[in-house]
Design an enzyme around this catalytic site. Structure first.
Site, PDB file in Angstrom:
ATOM      1  N   ARG A 167      32.738  26.690  47.857  1.00 34.70           N
ATOM      2  CA  ARG A 167      31.621  27.570  48.167  1.00 34.70           C
ATOM      3  C   ARG A 167      31.421  27.453  49.680  1.00 34.70           C
ATOM      4  NH1 ARG A 167      27.102  26.301  43.566  1.00 34.70           N
ATOM      5  NH2 ARG A 167      26.906  24.419  44.833  1.00 34.70           N
ATOM      6  N   HIS A 215      28.999  18.701  47.325  1.00 37.90           N
ATOM      7  CA  HIS A 215      28.606  18.976  45.944  1.00 37.90           C
ATOM      8  C   HIS A 215      29.831  18.847  45.051  1.00 37.90           C
ATOM      9  CE1 HIS A 215      25.772  20.409  42.961  1.00 37.90           C
ATOM     10  NE2 HIS A 215      26.676  21.256  42.510  1.00 37.90           N
ATOM     11  N   TYR A 230      15.380  48.680  17.149  1.00 39.42           N
ATOM     12  CA  TYR A 230      16.284  49.644  17.762  1.00 39.42           C
ATOM     13  C   TYR A 230      17.667  49.586  17.118  1.00 39.42           C
ATOM     14  CZ  TYR A 230      12.978  50.447  21.572  1.00 39.42           C
ATOM     15  OH  TYR A 230      11.881  50.795  22.313  1.00 39.42           O
ATOM     16  N   ARG A 242      20.839  14.168  44.707  1.00 36.62           N
ATOM     17  CA  ARG A 242      20.022  15.346  44.399  1.00 36.62           C
ATOM     18  C   ARG A 242      19.889  15.479  42.882  1.00 36.62           C
ATOM     19  NH1 ARG A 242      23.939  16.649  47.729  1.00 36.62           N
ATOM     20  NH2 ARG A 242      24.971  17.932  46.132  1.00 36.62           N
ATOM     21  N   LYS A 294      14.838  24.468  43.095  1.00 38.95           N
ATOM     22  CA  LYS A 294      15.237  25.855  43.330  1.00 38.95           C
ATOM     23  C   LYS A 294      15.047  26.671  42.056  1.00 38.95           C
ATOM     24  CE  LYS A 294      20.104  25.069  42.156  1.00 38.95           C
ATOM     25  NZ  LYS A 294      21.504  25.211  42.581  1.00 38.95           N
ATOM     26  N   CYS A 339      13.320  43.477  21.311  1.00 41.38           N
ATOM     27  CA  CYS A 339      12.881  44.595  22.138  1.00 41.38           C
ATOM     28  C   CYS A 339      12.495  44.094  23.534  1.00 41.38           C
ATOM     29  CB  CYS A 339      11.689  45.294  21.492  1.00 41.38           C
ATOM     30  SG  CYS A 339      11.978  45.828  19.795  1.00 41.38           S
ATOM     31  N   MET A 340      12.089  44.998  24.411  1.00 43.93           N
ATOM     32  CA  MET A 340      11.709  44.594  25.757  1.00 43.93           C
ATOM     33  C   MET A 340      10.498  43.668  25.752  1.00 43.93           C
ATOM     34  SD  MET A 340      10.730  46.874  29.117  1.00 43.93           S
ATOM     35  CE  MET A 340      12.356  47.595  29.277  1.00 43.93           C
ATOM     36  N   ASP A 341       9.533  43.937  24.867  1.00 46.06           N
ATOM     37  CA  ASP A 341       8.264  43.204  24.887  1.00 46.06           C
ATOM     38  C   ASP A 341       7.916  42.543  23.563  1.00 46.06           C
ATOM     39  OD1 ASP A 341       7.646  44.472  27.523  1.00 46.06           O
ATOM     40  OD2 ASP A 341       7.473  46.254  26.278  1.00 46.06           O
TER      41      ASP A 341
END
Length: 373
Positions: free
Chosen positions: A131, A161, A259, A215, A36, A305-307
């Protein structure tokens, strides 16, 4: 193919070794490889194939979209959706031979009368996680009766679980006892698959009455479920994160970086820039963390930063040099500890902007770039 010098490397040999060693230790005939969340950030299809080759017998995911994506590439292998799906989508799963989960009586009531392609169903018991799942013997028996009455819903599996298999043994035992109480007097051999163990239980509590499967999630990737118990088998970390220096520039004393100008040079210094940032999952919290370049340790400076991210470097660092952000030296577990989180979150956070490069025997065998196919 990818065109930005930032990438993840996934060692498929390490994945295979973890699967093989843990399956041998646990002794279960049936082993569900949990892929998953894009295999915890490693790549679902690629990891699934490696796990199946190493002895996994089933695949497991969280929701139907993930299962359908797997089924496009991997045929004739059981795939289980562990979370609830809409009863109106049962046919979608069944037509692709995807197993589904029944988690409460109202869901079964809504699914009653389904007359499409027969669907395989696993019943979930809530033994203490609170859950999804049936919670007592009455609802368990009623669920079995209702499903048995449906000609096109084949009840083949039973699972639960554990919340503390990696920690509190008392709570783990209470959950085991609750499963036993809920199913007391019921012939569990009627289920083709009874799977209770997660990674922690497979490693720490491998023997369980009535179970014939488990699992395997986080440990398949070489990451320990926690540090609260000694590992009975070695785990080999499969995930590493890399980038390259795109520019090196000299700062004067008093110059500020990034920043918010949160870093100020206390003396003349060099800064290297690499093309990775928080949009890639390399979060702002990683400010000040160490990285490795040419075998030497350097420190991230200024806000991520973002990138892009900046690193304090020395004269030895040149444009094009590889930066290792996560590797065997600066591990996923170290990053998790620094950020006061868990190793799961670190690898799951690295986004699909970052290509995955798959290795066997140290050589690249495939590349996955979800942003450019």
């Amino acid at each position: 193919m990818f065109y930005r010098d930032t990438w993840v490397e996934v060692d498929l040999d390490r994945i295979a070794a973890n699967v093989s060693n843990i399956k041998r230790h646990a002794g279960f005939e049936n082993l569900f490889a949990v892929v998953k969340a894009n295999a915890y950030g490693h790549g679902d299809v690629e990891v699934a194939r490696a796990a199946l080759d190493a002895g996994a017998t089933h695949l497991a995911v969280a929701f139907l979209d993930e299962a359908l994506n797997l089924r496009r590439e991997i045929k004739d292998v059981p795939v289980l959706v562990m979370g609830p799906i809409r009863p109106t989508d049962i046919a979608v799963a069944a037509e692709q031979d995807i197993d589904i989960t029944a988690h409460d009586l109202s869901w079964i009531e809504a699914a009653a009368g389904y007359d499409g392609v027969p669907a395989n169903v696993h019943l979930k018991i809530d033994s203490g996680m609170h859950r999804i799942g049936v919670t007592n013997s009455e609802s368990f028996r009623k669920a079995c009766e209702m499903l048995d009455a449906e000609a096109n819903l084949n009840l083949i599996g039973l699972f639960t679980h554990f919340a503390t298999a990696d920690g509190c043994v008392d709570h783990y035992q209470k959950q085991l006892d609750k499963v036993a109480a809920i199913t007391d007097g019921y012939d569990l051999s009627r289920f083709k698959y009874v799977h209770q163990s997660n990674s922690a239980a497979l490693l720490r509590h491998p023997q369980q009455t009535a179970a014939n499967g488990g699992r395997l999630g986080i440990a398949m990737y070489g990451l320990a479920p926690s540090d609260e118990f000694e590992l009975p088998v070695p785990l080999q970390k499969a995930f590493s994160l890399h980038s390259r220096i795109t520019q090196v520039k000299r700062l004067q004393k008093g110059d500020k970086v990034g920043y918010g100008a949160t870093f100020e040079a206390e003396e003349d210094m060099l800064v290297g820039v690499m093309p990775i940032g928080y949009a890639d999952g390399w979060l702002r919290y990683h400010q000040n963390r160490p990285v490795e370049i040419n075998g030497k340790e350097f420190q991230i400076v200024g806000r991520v930063c973002m990138d892009q991210t900046m690193i304090r470097v020395d004269e030895s660092v040149k444009v094009g040099d590889q930066v290792d952000l996560l590797n065997d030296r600066f591990s996923v577990d170290m990053a998790a500890s620094d950020l006061n989180t868990i190793n799961y979150e670190i690898v799951c956070s690295i986004s699909d902007r970052v290509p995955r490069v798959y290795k066997r025997g140290g050589e690249t065998v495939s590349v996955r770039n979800d942003r450019f196919k």
